[in-house]
Write a protein that holds these residues in place. Structure first.
Motif, PDB file in Angstrom:
ATOM      1  N   LEU A 174      -0.580  -3.915  -5.595  1.00  0.00           N
ATOM      2  CA  LEU A 174      -0.241  -2.388  -6.157  1.00  0.00           C
ATOM      3  C   LEU A 174      -1.039  -1.271  -5.795  1.00  0.00           C
ATOM      4  O   LEU A 174      -2.094  -1.507  -4.860  1.00  0.00           O
ATOM      5  CB  LEU A 174      -0.251  -2.648  -7.766  1.00  0.00           C
ATOM      6  N   PRO A 175      -0.547  -0.257  -5.601  1.00  0.00           N
ATOM      7  CA  PRO A 175      -1.069   1.164  -5.042  1.00  0.00           C
ATOM      8  C   PRO A 175      -2.506   1.278  -5.523  1.00  0.00           C
ATOM      9  O   PRO A 175      -3.178   2.184  -5.163  1.00  0.00           O
ATOM     10  CB  PRO A 175       0.041   2.263  -5.248  1.00  0.00           C
ATOM     11  N   MET A 176      -2.689   0.675  -6.888  1.00  0.00           N
ATOM     12  CA  MET A 176      -3.934   1.191  -7.658  1.00  0.00           C
ATOM     13  C   MET A 176      -4.584  -0.156  -7.954  1.00  0.00           C
ATOM     14  O   MET A 176      -3.606  -1.068  -8.275  1.00  0.00           O
ATOM     15  CB  MET A 176      -3.799   2.130  -8.728  1.00  0.00           C
ATOM     16  N   MET A 181       6.914  -0.657  -8.026  1.00  0.00           N
ATOM     17  CA  MET A 181       5.653  -1.714  -8.144  1.00  0.00           C
ATOM     18  C   MET A 181       6.187  -3.088  -8.618  1.00  0.00           C
ATOM     19  O   MET A 181       5.565  -4.219  -8.158  1.00  0.00           O
ATOM     20  CB  MET A 181       4.878  -1.139  -9.346  1.00  0.00           C
ATOM     21  N   SER A 182       7.161  -3.229  -9.302  1.00  0.00           N
ATOM     22  CA  SER A 182       7.537  -4.428  -9.917  1.00  0.00           C
ATOM     23  C   SER A 182       8.275  -5.041  -8.534  1.00  0.00           C
ATOM     24  O   SER A 182       7.964  -6.586  -8.414  1.00  0.00           O
ATOM     25  CB  SER A 182       8.926  -4.359 -10.705  1.00  0.00           C
ATOM     26  N   GLU A 183       8.787  -4.455  -7.519  1.00  0.00           N
ATOM     27  CA  GLU A 183       9.559  -5.166  -6.308  1.00  0.00           C
ATOM     28  C   GLU A 183       8.158  -5.618  -5.553  1.00  0.00           C
ATOM     29  O   GLU A 183       8.218  -6.739  -4.790  1.00  0.00           O
ATOM     30  CB  GLU A 183      10.377  -4.232  -5.569  1.00  0.00           C
ATOM     31  N   ALA A 184       7.232  -4.600  -5.333  1.00  0.00           N
ATOM     32  CA  ALA A 184       6.018  -5.047  -4.667  1.00  0.00           C
ATOM     33  C   ALA A 184       5.127  -6.364  -5.230  1.00  0.00           C
ATOM     34  O   ALA A 184       4.883  -7.396  -4.470  1.00  0.00           O
ATOM     35  CB  ALA A 184       4.875  -4.190  -4.788  1.00  0.00           C
ATOM     36  N   ILE A 242      -1.007   9.338  -4.288  1.00  0.00           N
ATOM     37  CA  ILE A 242      -1.475   8.076  -3.641  1.00  0.00           C
ATOM     38  C   ILE A 242      -0.568   7.159  -3.053  1.00  0.00           C
ATOM     39  O   ILE A 242      -0.783   6.112  -2.381  1.00  0.00           O
ATOM     40  CB  ILE A 242      -2.509   7.358  -4.440  1.00  0.00           C
ATOM     41  N   ALA A 243       0.794   7.125  -3.571  1.00  0.00           N
ATOM     42  CA  ALA A 243       1.810   6.301  -3.154  1.00  0.00           C
ATOM     43  C   ALA A 243       3.197   6.804  -3.407  1.00  0.00           C
ATOM     44  O   ALA A 243       3.382   7.415  -4.299  1.00  0.00           O
ATOM     45  CB  ALA A 243       1.543   4.905  -3.800  1.00  0.00           C
ATOM     46  N   TYR A 244       4.139   6.393  -2.422  1.00  0.00           N
ATOM     47  CA  TYR A 244       5.482   6.390  -2.868  1.00  0.00           C
ATOM     48  C   TYR A 244       5.800   8.141  -2.814  1.00  0.00           C
ATOM     49  O   TYR A 244       6.567   8.593  -3.523  1.00  0.00           O
ATOM     50  CB  TYR A 244       6.179   5.938  -3.984  1.00  0.00           C
TER      51      TYR A 244
END
Lengths: 183, 280
Positions: free
Chosen positions: A50-52, A40-43, A141-143
């Motif tokens: 973020l995915p949410m 998430m930090s890299e995104a 929901i992600a990764y």
């Protein structure tokens, strides 16, 4: 004092929570631990979403054991929150409202909690079988490739937790240690 | 020479992985009951009663006691009169872990490389400590170790002049730094003596001694009792939420050491101190 609360919390809910309060949370929480926080930090650093929706969200620092067939989830207790201290202030500044984990937080996290009117809850470490009973639904929901460290959207009902750091910055661990230390 | 097929070791390790993660050993259940009797803090008592409820649910519904089903630590005592046949011993242990963690719905928490961090997908490899001993039996002790408490463990290379008071200070420092992070009430394994690595292995092995049993060495037994009492004065309490029971046991193992040194390792374990032993 026991409080039954619906997620997301209102600003009144948050203001009414004090370090040491016992709460039962109902609603949606997202799981994320070390590897998901790193992603998430890299995104965020790439300017990606973020995915949410992080605004008003609750993150549970947890990586479950696999669900047996026909069950929602496996064992599902909290992991040590301090490993996410590096990432938490940025998420709090983006609107993250609740963190659920176990163990001490850094001063930077505590300051970010106060600055943003958020709250840090502890769930009972090592009670993953018991806590799994409060989880009604679980969906990655992600990764997905991260296995147990994937981000899951959980629907919880009366999930038991304790307020450790409230929105004024009071820290239950520090206060209770003083109360019972007899050295 | 007695022949033993390593398939038997695989089978035992597989079953032990599943057993250890769902059924806490009787010594630990007794320790939790005693903790609940002794605890004065209302929140502490509530935490302890929830931990007991957690154990009941784990057994009855086959849900792991803790989602961190650990890295598998295996102590093997192999009798020198045993001839192992049918394959590689280490691979046989790892196959047991692979089968136990996969078929037992246990969490896979091991990454192949400490910096690249790609999950191995089957919780292998195990950390295996092998000792060759007299006799024709193989003892296997399996202790799945969670990392909430492992991360709070420490090695101190003390000076001989620091003596027993230095050892006490080291243990108390490790416990206080661990605080709520290590999922108290804890079990504290301490290794004193040997070398840098030997004391760490002793501390880990000490955790596999049943809670409530003490060292045979009189001064070490006294040290275990004194440290337990002092740890329980810190106020950390169950869940770190304040109380009288911060640790349920302090287990110490010692070993000869060098004239210049006093190594001390403190291996902290949470209340889910899993250990099972079988003899083949």
């Amino acid at each position: 004092m026991d409080k039954y609360l619906k997620l997301p919390l209102t600003s009144e809910d948050i203001a009414s929570l004090h370090a040491g309060d016992s709460v039962y949370l109902t609603g949606v929480i997202y799981t994320a631990r070390d590897a998901a926080h790193k992603r998430m930090s890299e995104a965020l650093s790439r300017g990606e979403a973020l995915p949410m929706d992080i605004k008003g969200a609750a993150i549970y620092y947890m990586g479950p054991s696999p669900a047996r067939p026909g069950r929602v989830i496996g064992s599902a207790g909290p992991t040590t929150a301090s490993r996410m201290d590096k990432y938490a202030p940025a998420l709090l500044d983006l609107g993250l409202q609740c963190m659920i984990g176990k163990g001490k937080r850094s001063d930077e996290v505590r300051e970010a909690i106060v600055r943003n009117g958020a709250v840090y809850f502890a769930a009972i470490g090592g009670a993953g079988a018991l806590l799994s009973k409060a989880i009604d639904a679980s969906e990655v929901i992600a990764y997905d490739d991260l296995g147990t460290e994937a981000i899951r959207k959980l629907t919880v009902k009366d999930f038991p937790a304790i307020v450790v750091i409230d929105s004024t910055g009071r820290d239950l661990y520090k206060e209770s240690l003083k109360e019972y230390c007899v050295e | 020479m007695r022949e033993l097929d390593v398939v038997e070791i695989t089978k035992a390790v597989k079953e032990m992985c599943i057993e250890a993660n769902h059924f806490l050993s009787p010594d630990m259940k007794t320790a939790l009951n005693k903790a609940e009797e002794r605890e004065e803090s209302p929140v502490g008592r509530k935490v302890l009663s929830q931990l007991k409820e957690n154990l009941r649910i784990a057994e009855e519904e086959m849900i792991p006691i803790c989602q961190d089903t650990g890295m598998a630590v295996v102590f093997l005592s192999v009798g020198q009169e045993v001839h192992l046949v049918g394959g590689n011993l280490t691979e046989a242990v790892n196959e047991g872990v692979r089968l136990g963690y996969t078929e037992g719905y246990l969490r896979k928490s091991v990454v192949r490389d400490p910096l690249i961090r790609e999950n191995t997908g089957d919780n292998t490899p195990a950390v295996v400590h092998t000792e060759i001993v007299p006799g024709d039996r193989v003892d296997i002790t399996l202790a799945p170790k969670g990392f909430g408490s492992e991360n709070m463990s420490r090695v101190f290379m003390l000076k001989p002049a620091e003596g027993i008071e230095g050892v006490k200070a080291a243990v108390l420092t490790a416990v206080k730094d661990a605080g709520p992070n290590a999922c108290p009430p804890m079990v504290v394994g301490v290794g004193i003596g040997g070398t840098f690595e030997k004391c760490a292995i002793l501390a880990k092995k000490a955790l596999t001694r049943p809670a409530g049993e003490h060292s045979d060495i009189p001064y070490v037994k006294e040290l275990e009792e004194e440290l337990l009492e002092r740890i329980n004065k810190t106020g950390i309490g169950p869940g770190g939420l304040g109380g009288r029971v911060t640790a349920m046991a302090v287990n110490i193992l010692t070993f000869p050491t060098h004239i210049a040194g006093l190594p001390v390792a403190v291996n902290i374990c949470c209340h889910v101190n899993r250990h099972v032993t079988r003899t083949l």
